[in-house]
Design a protein around this motif. Structure first.
Motif, PDB file in Angstrom:
ATOM      1  N   TYR A   1     -26.804  -3.170 -44.381  1.00 39.24           N
ATOM      2  CA  TYR A   1     -26.024  -3.015 -43.287  1.00 39.24           C
ATOM      3  C   TYR A   1     -26.294  -1.768 -42.582  1.00 39.24           C
ATOM      4  N   ILE A   2     -25.888  -2.642 -41.307  1.00 36.23           N
ATOM      5  CA  ILE A   2     -25.814  -1.523 -40.448  1.00 36.23           C
ATOM      6  C   ILE A   2     -24.086  -1.135 -39.758  1.00 36.23           C
ATOM      7  N   ALA A   3     -23.809   0.319 -39.659  1.00 33.28           N
ATOM      8  CA  ALA A   3     -22.242   0.222 -39.116  1.00 33.28           C
ATOM      9  C   ALA A   3     -22.128   1.471 -37.926  1.00 33.28           C
ATOM     10  N   MET A   4     -21.375   0.427 -36.534  1.00 29.09           N
ATOM     11  CA  MET A   4     -21.860   1.709 -35.390  1.00 29.09           C
ATOM     12  C   MET A   4     -19.798   1.409 -35.014  1.00 29.09           C
ATOM     13  N   ASN A   5     -20.364   2.579 -34.401  1.00 33.05           N
ATOM     14  CA  ASN A   5     -18.830   3.194 -33.059  1.00 33.05           C
ATOM     15  C   ASN A   5     -19.514   3.579 -32.094  1.00 33.05           C
ATOM     16  N   ARG A   6     -18.820   2.681 -31.007  1.00 31.54           N
ATOM     17  CA  ARG A   6     -19.049   3.011 -30.129  1.00 31.54           C
ATOM     18  C   ARG A   6     -17.948   4.037 -29.533  1.00 31.54           C
ATOM     19  N   PHE A   7     -18.004   5.175 -28.365  1.00 28.86           N
ATOM     20  CA  PHE A   7     -17.178   5.696 -28.189  1.00 28.86           C
ATOM     21  C   PHE A   7     -17.823   5.821 -26.650  1.00 28.86           C
ATOM     22  N   SER A   8     -16.650   5.735 -26.051  1.00 30.74           N
ATOM     23  CA  SER A   8     -16.527   6.178 -24.167  1.00 30.74           C
ATOM     24  C   SER A   8     -15.903   7.297 -24.178  1.00 30.74           C
ATOM     25  N   ILE A   9     -16.964   8.605 -23.595  1.00 28.79           N
ATOM     26  CA  ILE A   9     -16.621  10.258 -23.275  1.00 28.79           C
ATOM     27  C   ILE A   9     -16.168  10.606 -21.536  1.00 28.79           C
ATOM     28  N   VAL A  10     -15.308  10.891 -21.937  1.00 28.82           N
ATOM     29  CA  VAL A  10     -15.101  11.247 -20.614  1.00 28.82           C
ATOM     30  C   VAL A  10     -15.950  12.623 -20.013  1.00 28.82           C
ATOM     31  N   PRO A  11     -16.110  11.573 -18.306  1.00 29.02           N
ATOM     32  CA  PRO A  11     -17.445  12.632 -17.979  1.00 29.02           C
ATOM     33  C   PRO A  11     -17.562  14.204 -18.071  1.00 29.02           C
ATOM     34  N   GLY A  12     -18.067  15.010 -18.254  1.00 30.78           N
ATOM     35  CA  GLY A  12     -18.464  16.488 -18.000  1.00 30.78           C
ATOM     36  C   GLY A  12     -18.480  17.290 -19.165  1.00 30.78           C
ATOM     37  N   ARG A  13     -17.519  16.036 -20.176  1.00 29.05           N
ATOM     38  CA  ARG A  13     -17.110  16.579 -21.663  1.00 29.05           C
ATOM     39  C   ARG A  13     -18.297  15.779 -22.938  1.00 29.05           C
ATOM     40  N   GLU A  14     -19.269  15.990 -22.554  1.00 34.74           N
ATOM     41  CA  GLU A  14     -20.627  15.036 -23.617  1.00 34.74           C
ATOM     42  C   GLU A  14     -21.065  16.460 -24.306  1.00 34.74           C
ATOM     43  N   THR A  15     -21.331  17.803 -24.126  1.00 35.16           N
ATOM     44  CA  THR A  15     -21.630  18.962 -24.736  1.00 35.16           C
ATOM     45  C   THR A  15     -20.602  18.791 -25.704  1.00 35.16           C
ATOM     46  N   ASP A  16     -19.141  18.729 -25.237  1.00 33.55           N
ATOM     47  CA  ASP A  16     -17.982  19.073 -26.291  1.00 33.55           C
ATOM     48  C   ASP A  16     -18.001  17.796 -27.785  1.00 33.55           C
ATOM     49  N   PHE A  17     -18.299  16.859 -27.211  1.00 34.01           N
ATOM     50  CA  PHE A  17     -18.421  15.534 -27.924  1.00 34.01           C
ATOM     51  C   PHE A  17     -19.764  15.872 -28.697  1.00 34.01           C
ATOM     52  N   GLU A  18     -20.761  16.005 -28.601  1.00 38.29           N
ATOM     53  CA  GLU A  18     -22.026  16.365 -29.232  1.00 38.29           C
ATOM     54  C   GLU A  18     -22.075  17.479 -30.453  1.00 38.29           C
ATOM     55  N   ARG A  19     -21.097  18.859 -29.760  1.00 41.63           N
ATOM     56  CA  ARG A  19     -20.932  19.515 -30.834  1.00 41.63           C
ATOM     57  C   ARG A  19     -19.638  19.489 -31.746  1.00 41.63           C
ATOM     58  N   LEU A  20     -19.045  18.928 -31.732  1.00 39.35           N
ATOM     59  CA  LEU A  20     -17.694  18.513 -32.821  1.00 39.35           C
ATOM     60  C   LEU A  20     -18.680  17.362 -34.164  1.00 39.35           C
ATOM     61  N   TRP A  21     -19.629  16.568 -33.066  1.00 36.36           N
ATOM     62  CA  TRP A  21     -19.980  15.957 -34.196  1.00 36.36           C
ATOM     63  C   TRP A  21     -21.559  16.587 -35.005  1.00 36.36           C
ATOM     64  N   GLN A  22     -21.960  17.517 -34.284  1.00 38.98           N
ATOM     65  CA  GLN A  22     -23.480  18.359 -35.104  1.00 38.98           C
ATOM     66  C   GLN A  22     -22.781  19.296 -36.073  1.00 38.98           C
ATOM     67  N   GLU A  23     -21.158  20.031 -35.949  1.00 38.65           N
ATOM     68  CA  GLU A  23     -20.358  20.943 -36.588  1.00 38.65           C
ATOM     69  C   GLU A  23     -19.920  20.471 -37.572  1.00 38.65           C
ATOM     70  N   ARG A  24     -19.478  18.325 -37.610  1.00 37.78           N
ATOM     71  CA  ARG A  24     -18.494  17.826 -38.423  1.00 37.78           C
ATOM     72  C   ARG A  24     -19.334  17.846 -39.453  1.00 37.78           C
ATOM     73  N   GLU A  25     -18.542  17.827 -40.888  1.00 36.21           N
ATOM     74  CA  GLU A  25     -18.609  17.780 -42.566  1.00 36.21           C
ATOM     75  C   GLU A  25     -18.872  16.444 -42.387  1.00 36.21           C
ATOM     76  N   THR A  26     -19.859  14.961 -42.556  1.00 31.74           N
ATOM     77  CA  THR A  26     -19.412  14.037 -42.721  1.00 31.74           C
ATOM     78  C   THR A  26     -19.343  13.499 -43.967  1.00 31.74           C
ATOM     79  N   HIS A  27     -19.947  13.746 -44.968  1.00 34.90           N
ATOM     80  CA  HIS A  27     -19.693  14.391 -46.585  1.00 34.90           C
ATOM     81  C   HIS A  27     -19.994  12.826 -46.655  1.00 34.90           C
ATOM     82  N   LEU A  28     -21.284  12.702 -45.868  1.00 33.95           N
ATOM     83  CA  LEU A  28     -21.427  10.918 -46.567  1.00 33.95           C
ATOM     84  C   LEU A  28     -23.555  11.246 -47.678  1.00 33.95           C
ATOM     85  N   GLU A  29     -23.281  12.496 -47.631  1.00 37.82           N
ATOM     86  CA  GLU A  29     -24.950  11.953 -48.470  1.00 37.82           C
ATOM     87  C   GLU A  29     -23.669  12.359 -49.912  1.00 37.82           C
TER      88      GLU A  29
END
Length: 100
Positions: free
Chosen positions: A2-30
């Motif tokens: 099963y594949i689960a996806m969430n699509r996000f529309s991000i404010v122009p110019g905020r892409e780096t902030d969004f990517e950093r948020l996900w890189q630093e996020r603890e997902t607890h998925l493992e």
């Protein structure tokens, strides 16, 4: 699978902030039964938004649904409201049963 996806529309110019948020996020998925893999993907960049999707793969849909009811899910999403200025609208969920 099963594949689960969430699509996000991000404010122009905020892409780096969004990517950093996900890189630093603890997902607890493992630690979650049935979890196989995670990817954050970037799509089309327009003048009005940039498209991203979180993409998780699970052994079965029931594993994903169990995760959405778990403490790990609550921990992974506890600060989600703090970054509303990055998003245009709400995430759009899409779930898929793998056929091939």
């Amino acid at each position: 699978m099963y594949i689960a996806m969430n699509r996000f529309s991000i404010v122009p110019g905020r892409e780096t902030d969004f990517e950093r948020l996900w890189q630093e996020r603890e997902t607890h998925l493992e630690q979650v039964p049935g979890f196989l893999e995670f990817h954050l993907v970037r799509g089309e960049k327009k003048d009005t938004s940039t498209l991203y999707a979180s993409h998780t793969t699970w052994k079965m849909e029931s594993d994903f649904l169990n995760w959405t009811q778990s403490d790990a899910f609550r921990q992974a999403h506890k600060d989600a409201g703090k970054n509303r200025d990055l998003y245009i609208g709400h995430p759009v969920f899409e779930g898929f049963d793998v056929i091939i």
